[in-house]
Design a protein around this motif. Structure first.
Motif, short mmCIF file in Angstrom:
data_model
loop_
_atom_site.label_atom_id
_atom_site.label_comp_id
_atom_site.label_asym_id
_atom_site.label_seq_id
_atom_site.Cartn_x
_atom_site.Cartn_y
_atom_site.Cartn_z
N LYS A 1 0.85 -1.19 0.00
CA LYS A 1 0.00 0.00 0.00
C LYS A 1 0.88 1.24 0.00
CE LYS A 1 -3.75 -2.40 0.50
NZ LYS A 1 -4.54 -2.69 -0.65
N PRO A 2 0.42 2.34 -0.59
CA PRO A 2 1.22 3.56 -0.56
C PRO A 2 1.50 3.99 0.89
CG PRO A 2 -0.65 3.82 -2.01
CD PRO A 2 -0.82 2.51 -1.30
N ARG A 3 2.67 4.51 1.10
CA ARG A 3 3.07 4.96 2.43
C ARG A 3 2.20 6.14 2.85
NH1 ARG A 3 9.40 6.06 3.59
NH2 ARG A 3 9.35 5.60 5.79
N GLU A 4 1.72 6.08 4.08
CA GLU A 4 0.87 7.17 4.59
C GLU A 4 1.62 7.95 5.64
OE1 GLU A 4 -2.92 5.90 5.93
OE2 GLU A 4 -3.28 4.68 4.16
N ASN A 5 1.35 9.24 5.66
CA ASN A 5 1.94 10.11 6.67
C ASN A 5 1.13 9.97 7.95
OD1 ASN A 5 3.10 12.09 8.17
ND2 ASN A 5 2.75 13.73 6.70
N ASN A 6 1.77 9.66 9.06
CA ASN A 6 1.07 9.45 10.33
C ASN A 6 0.38 10.70 10.84
OD1 ASN A 6 1.88 6.83 10.35
ND2 ASN A 6 3.66 7.20 11.65
N GLY B 1 -1.10 13.03 8.97
CA GLY B 1 -2.08 13.57 8.04
C GLY B 1 -1.43 14.66 7.20
N ASP C 1 0.39 16.62 4.01
CA ASP C 1 1.53 16.22 3.18
C ASP C 1 2.78 16.06 4.02
OD1 ASP C 1 2.59 18.76 3.62
OD2 ASP C 1 1.64 19.58 1.84
N ARG C 2 3.87 15.69 3.38
CA ARG C 2 5.11 15.38 4.09
C ARG C 2 6.13 16.51 3.96
NH1 ARG C 2 7.19 9.56 3.12
NH2 ARG C 2 8.15 10.08 5.07
#
Length: 100
Positions: free
Chosen positions: A78-83, A85, A87-88
């Motif tokens: 799965k695409p990496r998600e930012n914990n 919320g 953008d990064r």
């Protein structure tokens, strides 16, 4: 389809990983993630398979299979998600104290 493989034996090479998945269809790429400082395997990797049916079959057959004395975990990556919320972008940084 990109497939995540976890709990790999630390001595497994990318060619070994490729061979395991080629039993289920054509493998576009196989990559074992290694530590930047030591070069040692982190015990997980990714396999890319073009045919989704073959990839799903490999996931079903190989999830929890024993490889090199370890039960590997196999699932769709799965695409990496930012914990946090959002953008990064950006972070921390220098902040000046107000002068009084």
């Amino acid at each position: 389809m990109n497939i995540y493989i976890g709990n790999l034996p630390f001595n497994m090479g990318e060619e070994d990983l490729r061979e395991i998945f080629e039993e289920y269809g054509e493998v576009a790429s196989a990559k074992i993630i290694s530590d930047r400082m030591t070069g040692r395997s982190k015990g997980f990797g990714f396999v890319e398979m073009e045919d989704d049916d073959n990839a799903n079959n490999a996931i079903q057959e190989l999830n929890n299979a024993e490889v090199g004395g370890r039960n590997i975990k196999v699932n769709e990556s799965k695409p990496r998600e930012n914990n946090r919320g959002g953008d990064r972008r950006g972070g921390g940084g220098f902040q000046r104290r107000p002068r009084y």
